[in-house]
Design an enzyme around this catalytic site. Structure first.
Site, short mmCIF file in Angstrom:
data_model
loop_
_atom_site.label_atom_id
_atom_site.label_comp_id
_atom_site.label_asym_id
_atom_site.label_seq_id
_atom_site.Cartn_x
_atom_site.Cartn_y
_atom_site.Cartn_z
N VAL A 60 77.89 66.65 32.14
CA VAL A 60 77.52 66.65 30.73
C VAL A 60 77.06 68.01 30.22
O VAL A 60 77.05 68.25 29.01
CB VAL A 60 76.41 65.60 30.47
CG1 VAL A 60 75.06 66.06 31.01
CG2 VAL A 60 76.31 65.26 28.98
N TYR A 61 76.72 68.94 31.09
CA TYR A 61 76.21 70.23 30.64
C TYR A 61 77.28 70.98 29.85
O TYR A 61 78.34 71.34 30.39
CB TYR A 61 75.74 71.09 31.81
CG TYR A 61 74.51 70.57 32.53
CD1 TYR A 61 73.70 69.58 31.99
CD2 TYR A 61 74.17 71.08 33.78
CE1 TYR A 61 72.59 69.11 32.67
CE2 TYR A 61 73.04 70.62 34.46
CZ TYR A 61 72.26 69.63 33.90
OH TYR A 61 71.16 69.17 34.58
#
Length: 326
Positions: A60-61
């Site tokens: 998700v980063y």
């Protein structure tokens, strides 16, 4: 650099882990302060130069761009066999059904996508980013076990949950002969110590590696109380985590400053030295956006706090609301 075993495994990790949430394409993330690839690569190279072999990111980063940047840099700068590469799964990666969570479908899909972005055949540590209340833990643990058996991950870990949840996951794995979690990535620093109540004793008893995130409370332990940064002014997660307890936290920050001044070292040295002596902490996850952040972290390894200093740092702490969980 010091190296230790990752919990009850034979794998050696550096005493510090480089957290890679700071790297990515800002336009694809809600953190405008992240470093783009050109500015990220020198930080990653510096980490390798000082002996860090442990790198932690997540799907998700920055919408996957952190994994892409880290993967390309490590492929160019490092020997894959010497690198411990960790990533995570849980958060929403696309709209619609099955775009998030820890179902078998999501895990099997996301591990392949992460490996593609990282440019590798396997990760050393595959972690569930949060607890999924909508998926049976049996389904999650069997899927994670199958990821390991498929050779796509060497070990599995967890992050940010209640101790009872973590123990339940360990029990389910043991009961069914599945791969157990070997690490816990939790929220721990001098102004957030709630993990000392149950999670740290559990990890010590089960020989689980503890790799805490936010070891410097997103910078609050390293500067004067009224000093601000671009991140502190724009990071809404930081505000939600720490603003409510600011008055009591300030006393802890002032103790850090006093001991640092007495020793003639930066405050980051003291805050990290406290965390490094806390059992069973294995490798704090350092988020670096400047070379000095890495230099301070490495220097902290050589500091041994006295029992009096530790008592002084810990004395002002008061219970905090639980933060960091879903």
């Amino acid at each position: 650099m010091e190296y230790v075993k990752l919990g009850n495994t034979g794998m050696d990790v550096s005493r510090l882990c480089l957290g890679c949430m700071s790297f990515g394409v800002a336009e694809r993330w809600h953190h405008p302060w992240v470093l783009d690839e050109e500015r990220s690569r020198p930080i990653i190279k510096k980490a390798l130069d000082v002996g860090i072999n442990f790198f932690d990111t997540a799907n998700v980063y920055a919408d996957g761009t952190s994994e892409e940047i880290v993967g390309r840099a490590l492929k160019e700068y490092a020997n894959r066999d010497e690198i411990i590469l960790a990533t995570k799964v849980f958060s929403r990666m696309h709209e619609g059904p099955n775009g998030a969570g820890l179902s078998r479908k999501a895990i099997m899909s996301e591990i392949d996508k992460s490996l593609k972005r990282l440019g590798t055949d396997y990760v050393d540590l595959y972690q569930i980013h949060r607890w999924d209340y909508n998926t049976p833990i049996e389904e999650t643990m069997e899927a994670m076990h199958d990821v390991v058996k498929a050779g796509k991950a060497r070990y599995i870990g967890a992050s940010a949950m209640y101790a009872w949840q973590f123990l339940k996951a360990l029990h389910v794995a043991e009961k069914n002969g599945w791969t157990r979690f070997v690490s816990m990535q939790n929220h721990l620093n001098l102004i957030y110590r709630e993990e000392e109540r149950e999670m740290l004793p559990l990890c010590k008893e089960e020989k689980i590696a503890v790799i805490p995130y936010s070891p410097l409370a997103k910078g609050r332990l390293t500067r004067d109380w009224n000093e601000t940064t671009n991140r502190s002014e724009t990071d809404q997660v930081q505000k939600s985590q720490y603003d409510a307890t600011a008055n009591t936290d300030r006393l802890v920050v002032e103790r850090v400053a006093a001991i640092a001044e007495n020793r003639g070292v930066p405050r980051a040295h003291i805050a990290l030295a406290w965390l490094l002596q806390k059992q069973p902490v294995t490798a704090p996850i350092i988020g670096a956006t400047k070379m000095s952040h890495l230099e301070d972290a490495v220097a902290a390894l050589s500091i041994t706090l006295t029992s009096e200093e530790i008592a002084s740092l810990e004395e002002p702490y008061v219970p905090h609301p639980i933060i960091g969980f879903q």
